[in-house]
Write an enzyme that holds these catalytic residues in place. Sequence first.
Site, mmCIF file in Angstrom:
data_model
loop_
_atom_site.group_PDB
_atom_site.id
_atom_site.type_symbol
_atom_site.label_atom_id
_atom_site.label_comp_id
_atom_site.label_asym_id
_atom_site.label_seq_id
_atom_site.Cartn_x
_atom_site.Cartn_y
_atom_site.Cartn_z
ATOM 1 N N SER A 85 41.911 25.065 12.739
ATOM 2 C CA SER A 85 43.294 25.544 12.767
ATOM 3 C C SER A 85 43.360 26.901 12.094
ATOM 4 O O SER A 85 42.570 27.206 11.186
ATOM 5 C CB SER A 85 44.219 24.565 12.039
ATOM 6 O OG SER A 85 45.484 25.158 11.789
ATOM 7 N N TYR B 113 46.349 19.888 4.577
ATOM 8 C CA TYR B 113 45.809 20.151 5.919
ATOM 9 C C TYR B 113 45.023 21.453 5.917
ATOM 10 O O TYR B 113 43.922 21.526 6.488
ATOM 11 C CB TYR B 113 46.972 20.217 6.899
ATOM 12 C CG TYR B 113 46.608 20.537 8.330
ATOM 13 C CD1 TYR B 113 46.116 19.548 9.178
ATOM 14 C CD2 TYR B 113 46.773 21.820 8.844
ATOM 15 C CE1 TYR B 113 45.798 19.835 10.497
ATOM 16 C CE2 TYR B 113 46.456 22.116 10.154
ATOM 17 C CZ TYR B 113 45.967 21.127 10.973
ATOM 18 O OH TYR B 113 45.653 21.417 12.277
ATOM 19 N N GLY C 8 45.155 13.481 23.258
ATOM 20 C CA GLY C 8 46.142 14.506 22.939
ATOM 21 C C GLY C 8 46.159 15.625 23.961
ATOM 22 O O GLY C 8 45.332 15.668 24.877
ATOM 23 N N ILE D 200 45.387 18.839 23.735
ATOM 24 C CA ILE D 200 44.171 19.643 23.747
ATOM 25 C C ILE D 200 42.971 18.797 24.141
ATOM 26 O O ILE D 200 42.155 19.206 24.970
ATOM 27 C CB ILE D 200 43.958 20.307 22.371
ATOM 28 C CG1 ILE D 200 45.038 21.364 22.123
ATOM 29 C CG2 ILE D 200 42.570 20.937 22.286
ATOM 30 C CD1 ILE D 200 45.000 21.985 20.741
ATOM 31 N N GLY D 201 42.870 17.607 23.562
ATOM 32 C CA GLY D 201 41.742 16.738 23.867
ATOM 33 C C GLY D 201 41.626 16.399 25.336
ATOM 34 O O GLY D 201 40.524 16.388 25.903
ATOM 35 N N THR E 136 36.653 13.356 20.295
ATOM 36 C CA THR E 136 37.591 12.581 19.486
ATOM 37 C C THR E 136 39.000 13.119 19.726
ATOM 38 O O THR E 136 39.183 14.264 20.111
ATOM 39 C CB THR E 136 37.257 12.656 17.984
ATOM 40 O OG1 THR E 136 37.487 13.974 17.495
ATOM 41 C CG2 THR E 136 35.807 12.259 17.739
ATOM 42 N N GLY E 137 39.981 12.254 19.521
ATOM 43 C CA GLY E 137 41.353 12.670 19.799
ATOM 44 C C GLY E 137 41.542 13.079 21.245
ATOM 45 O O GLY E 137 42.299 14.001 21.567
ATOM 46 N N ALA E 138 40.875 12.363 22.140
ATOM 47 C CA ALA E 138 40.807 12.784 23.547
ATOM 48 C C ALA E 138 42.130 12.654 24.290
ATOM 49 O O ALA E 138 42.318 13.309 25.318
ATOM 50 C CB ALA E 138 39.729 11.991 24.278
#
Length: 241
Positions: A136, A149, A11, A13-14, A7-9
Amino acid sequence: MKTALVTGATGAIGSKICQMLANRGYFIYIHYNTNADAAIKLQEELETRYKAKSAIISADLSLPEGPENLSKQITGSIDVLIYNCGAQHYGLLTDFSDRSINETMQLHLLSAISVTRSVIPEMVRNKAGKVIMISSVWGEVGAACETVYSAAKGGLNAFVKALSKELAPSSIQVNSVSPGVIATPMLDQFSEIEKAELASDIPAGRFGEPDEVAHAVEFLISDKADYISGHILSINGSWFT
């Protein structure tokens, strides 16, 4: 061929995680929310550079219906789940709206739980699987002006520890990677002076790189980490130890 869901691929990091998985021969589900062009570009890069097969899927995981919309686009079993989302909201808690709080908790915690729940039945049947949550440093120590967050990521870490106990008898490992400050476009909101001051607070004297997060994920999904589960792997240059 093993299958991974990231997921969030799209970005910083992704995309590095996707490159690592492609290099290891995985079929990859490339998830994005709004940046379709970036997803297409990443898919083309994985195919050209690594000859990797992939599929692009889209869902807004900040909404309660997001996980179900995502699951409907997946066929077959998932061998590796990488839950990675990078959106953050800055401000005093009293400045947050109910909607912002709900979206943050949904994206970083509730959807992570729901997506994981959808993939583990096949993992249990196969008696194998890897689940990695990208958390995080704030989930470990908390941060002013990022209270919601921090709460979501702290909950994510607790989820990892609890779920690892449930799935260990099925030879499934559940871990979390907990980055500190990583050099991604999310830092663009800060001035060069602010970034220099932040880097000076880190004992290593620099920000981490997206590749370094991907390297940690690579180890945790490998056979070399089969006896590691329920672990929060900090990547923060000794910023918080």
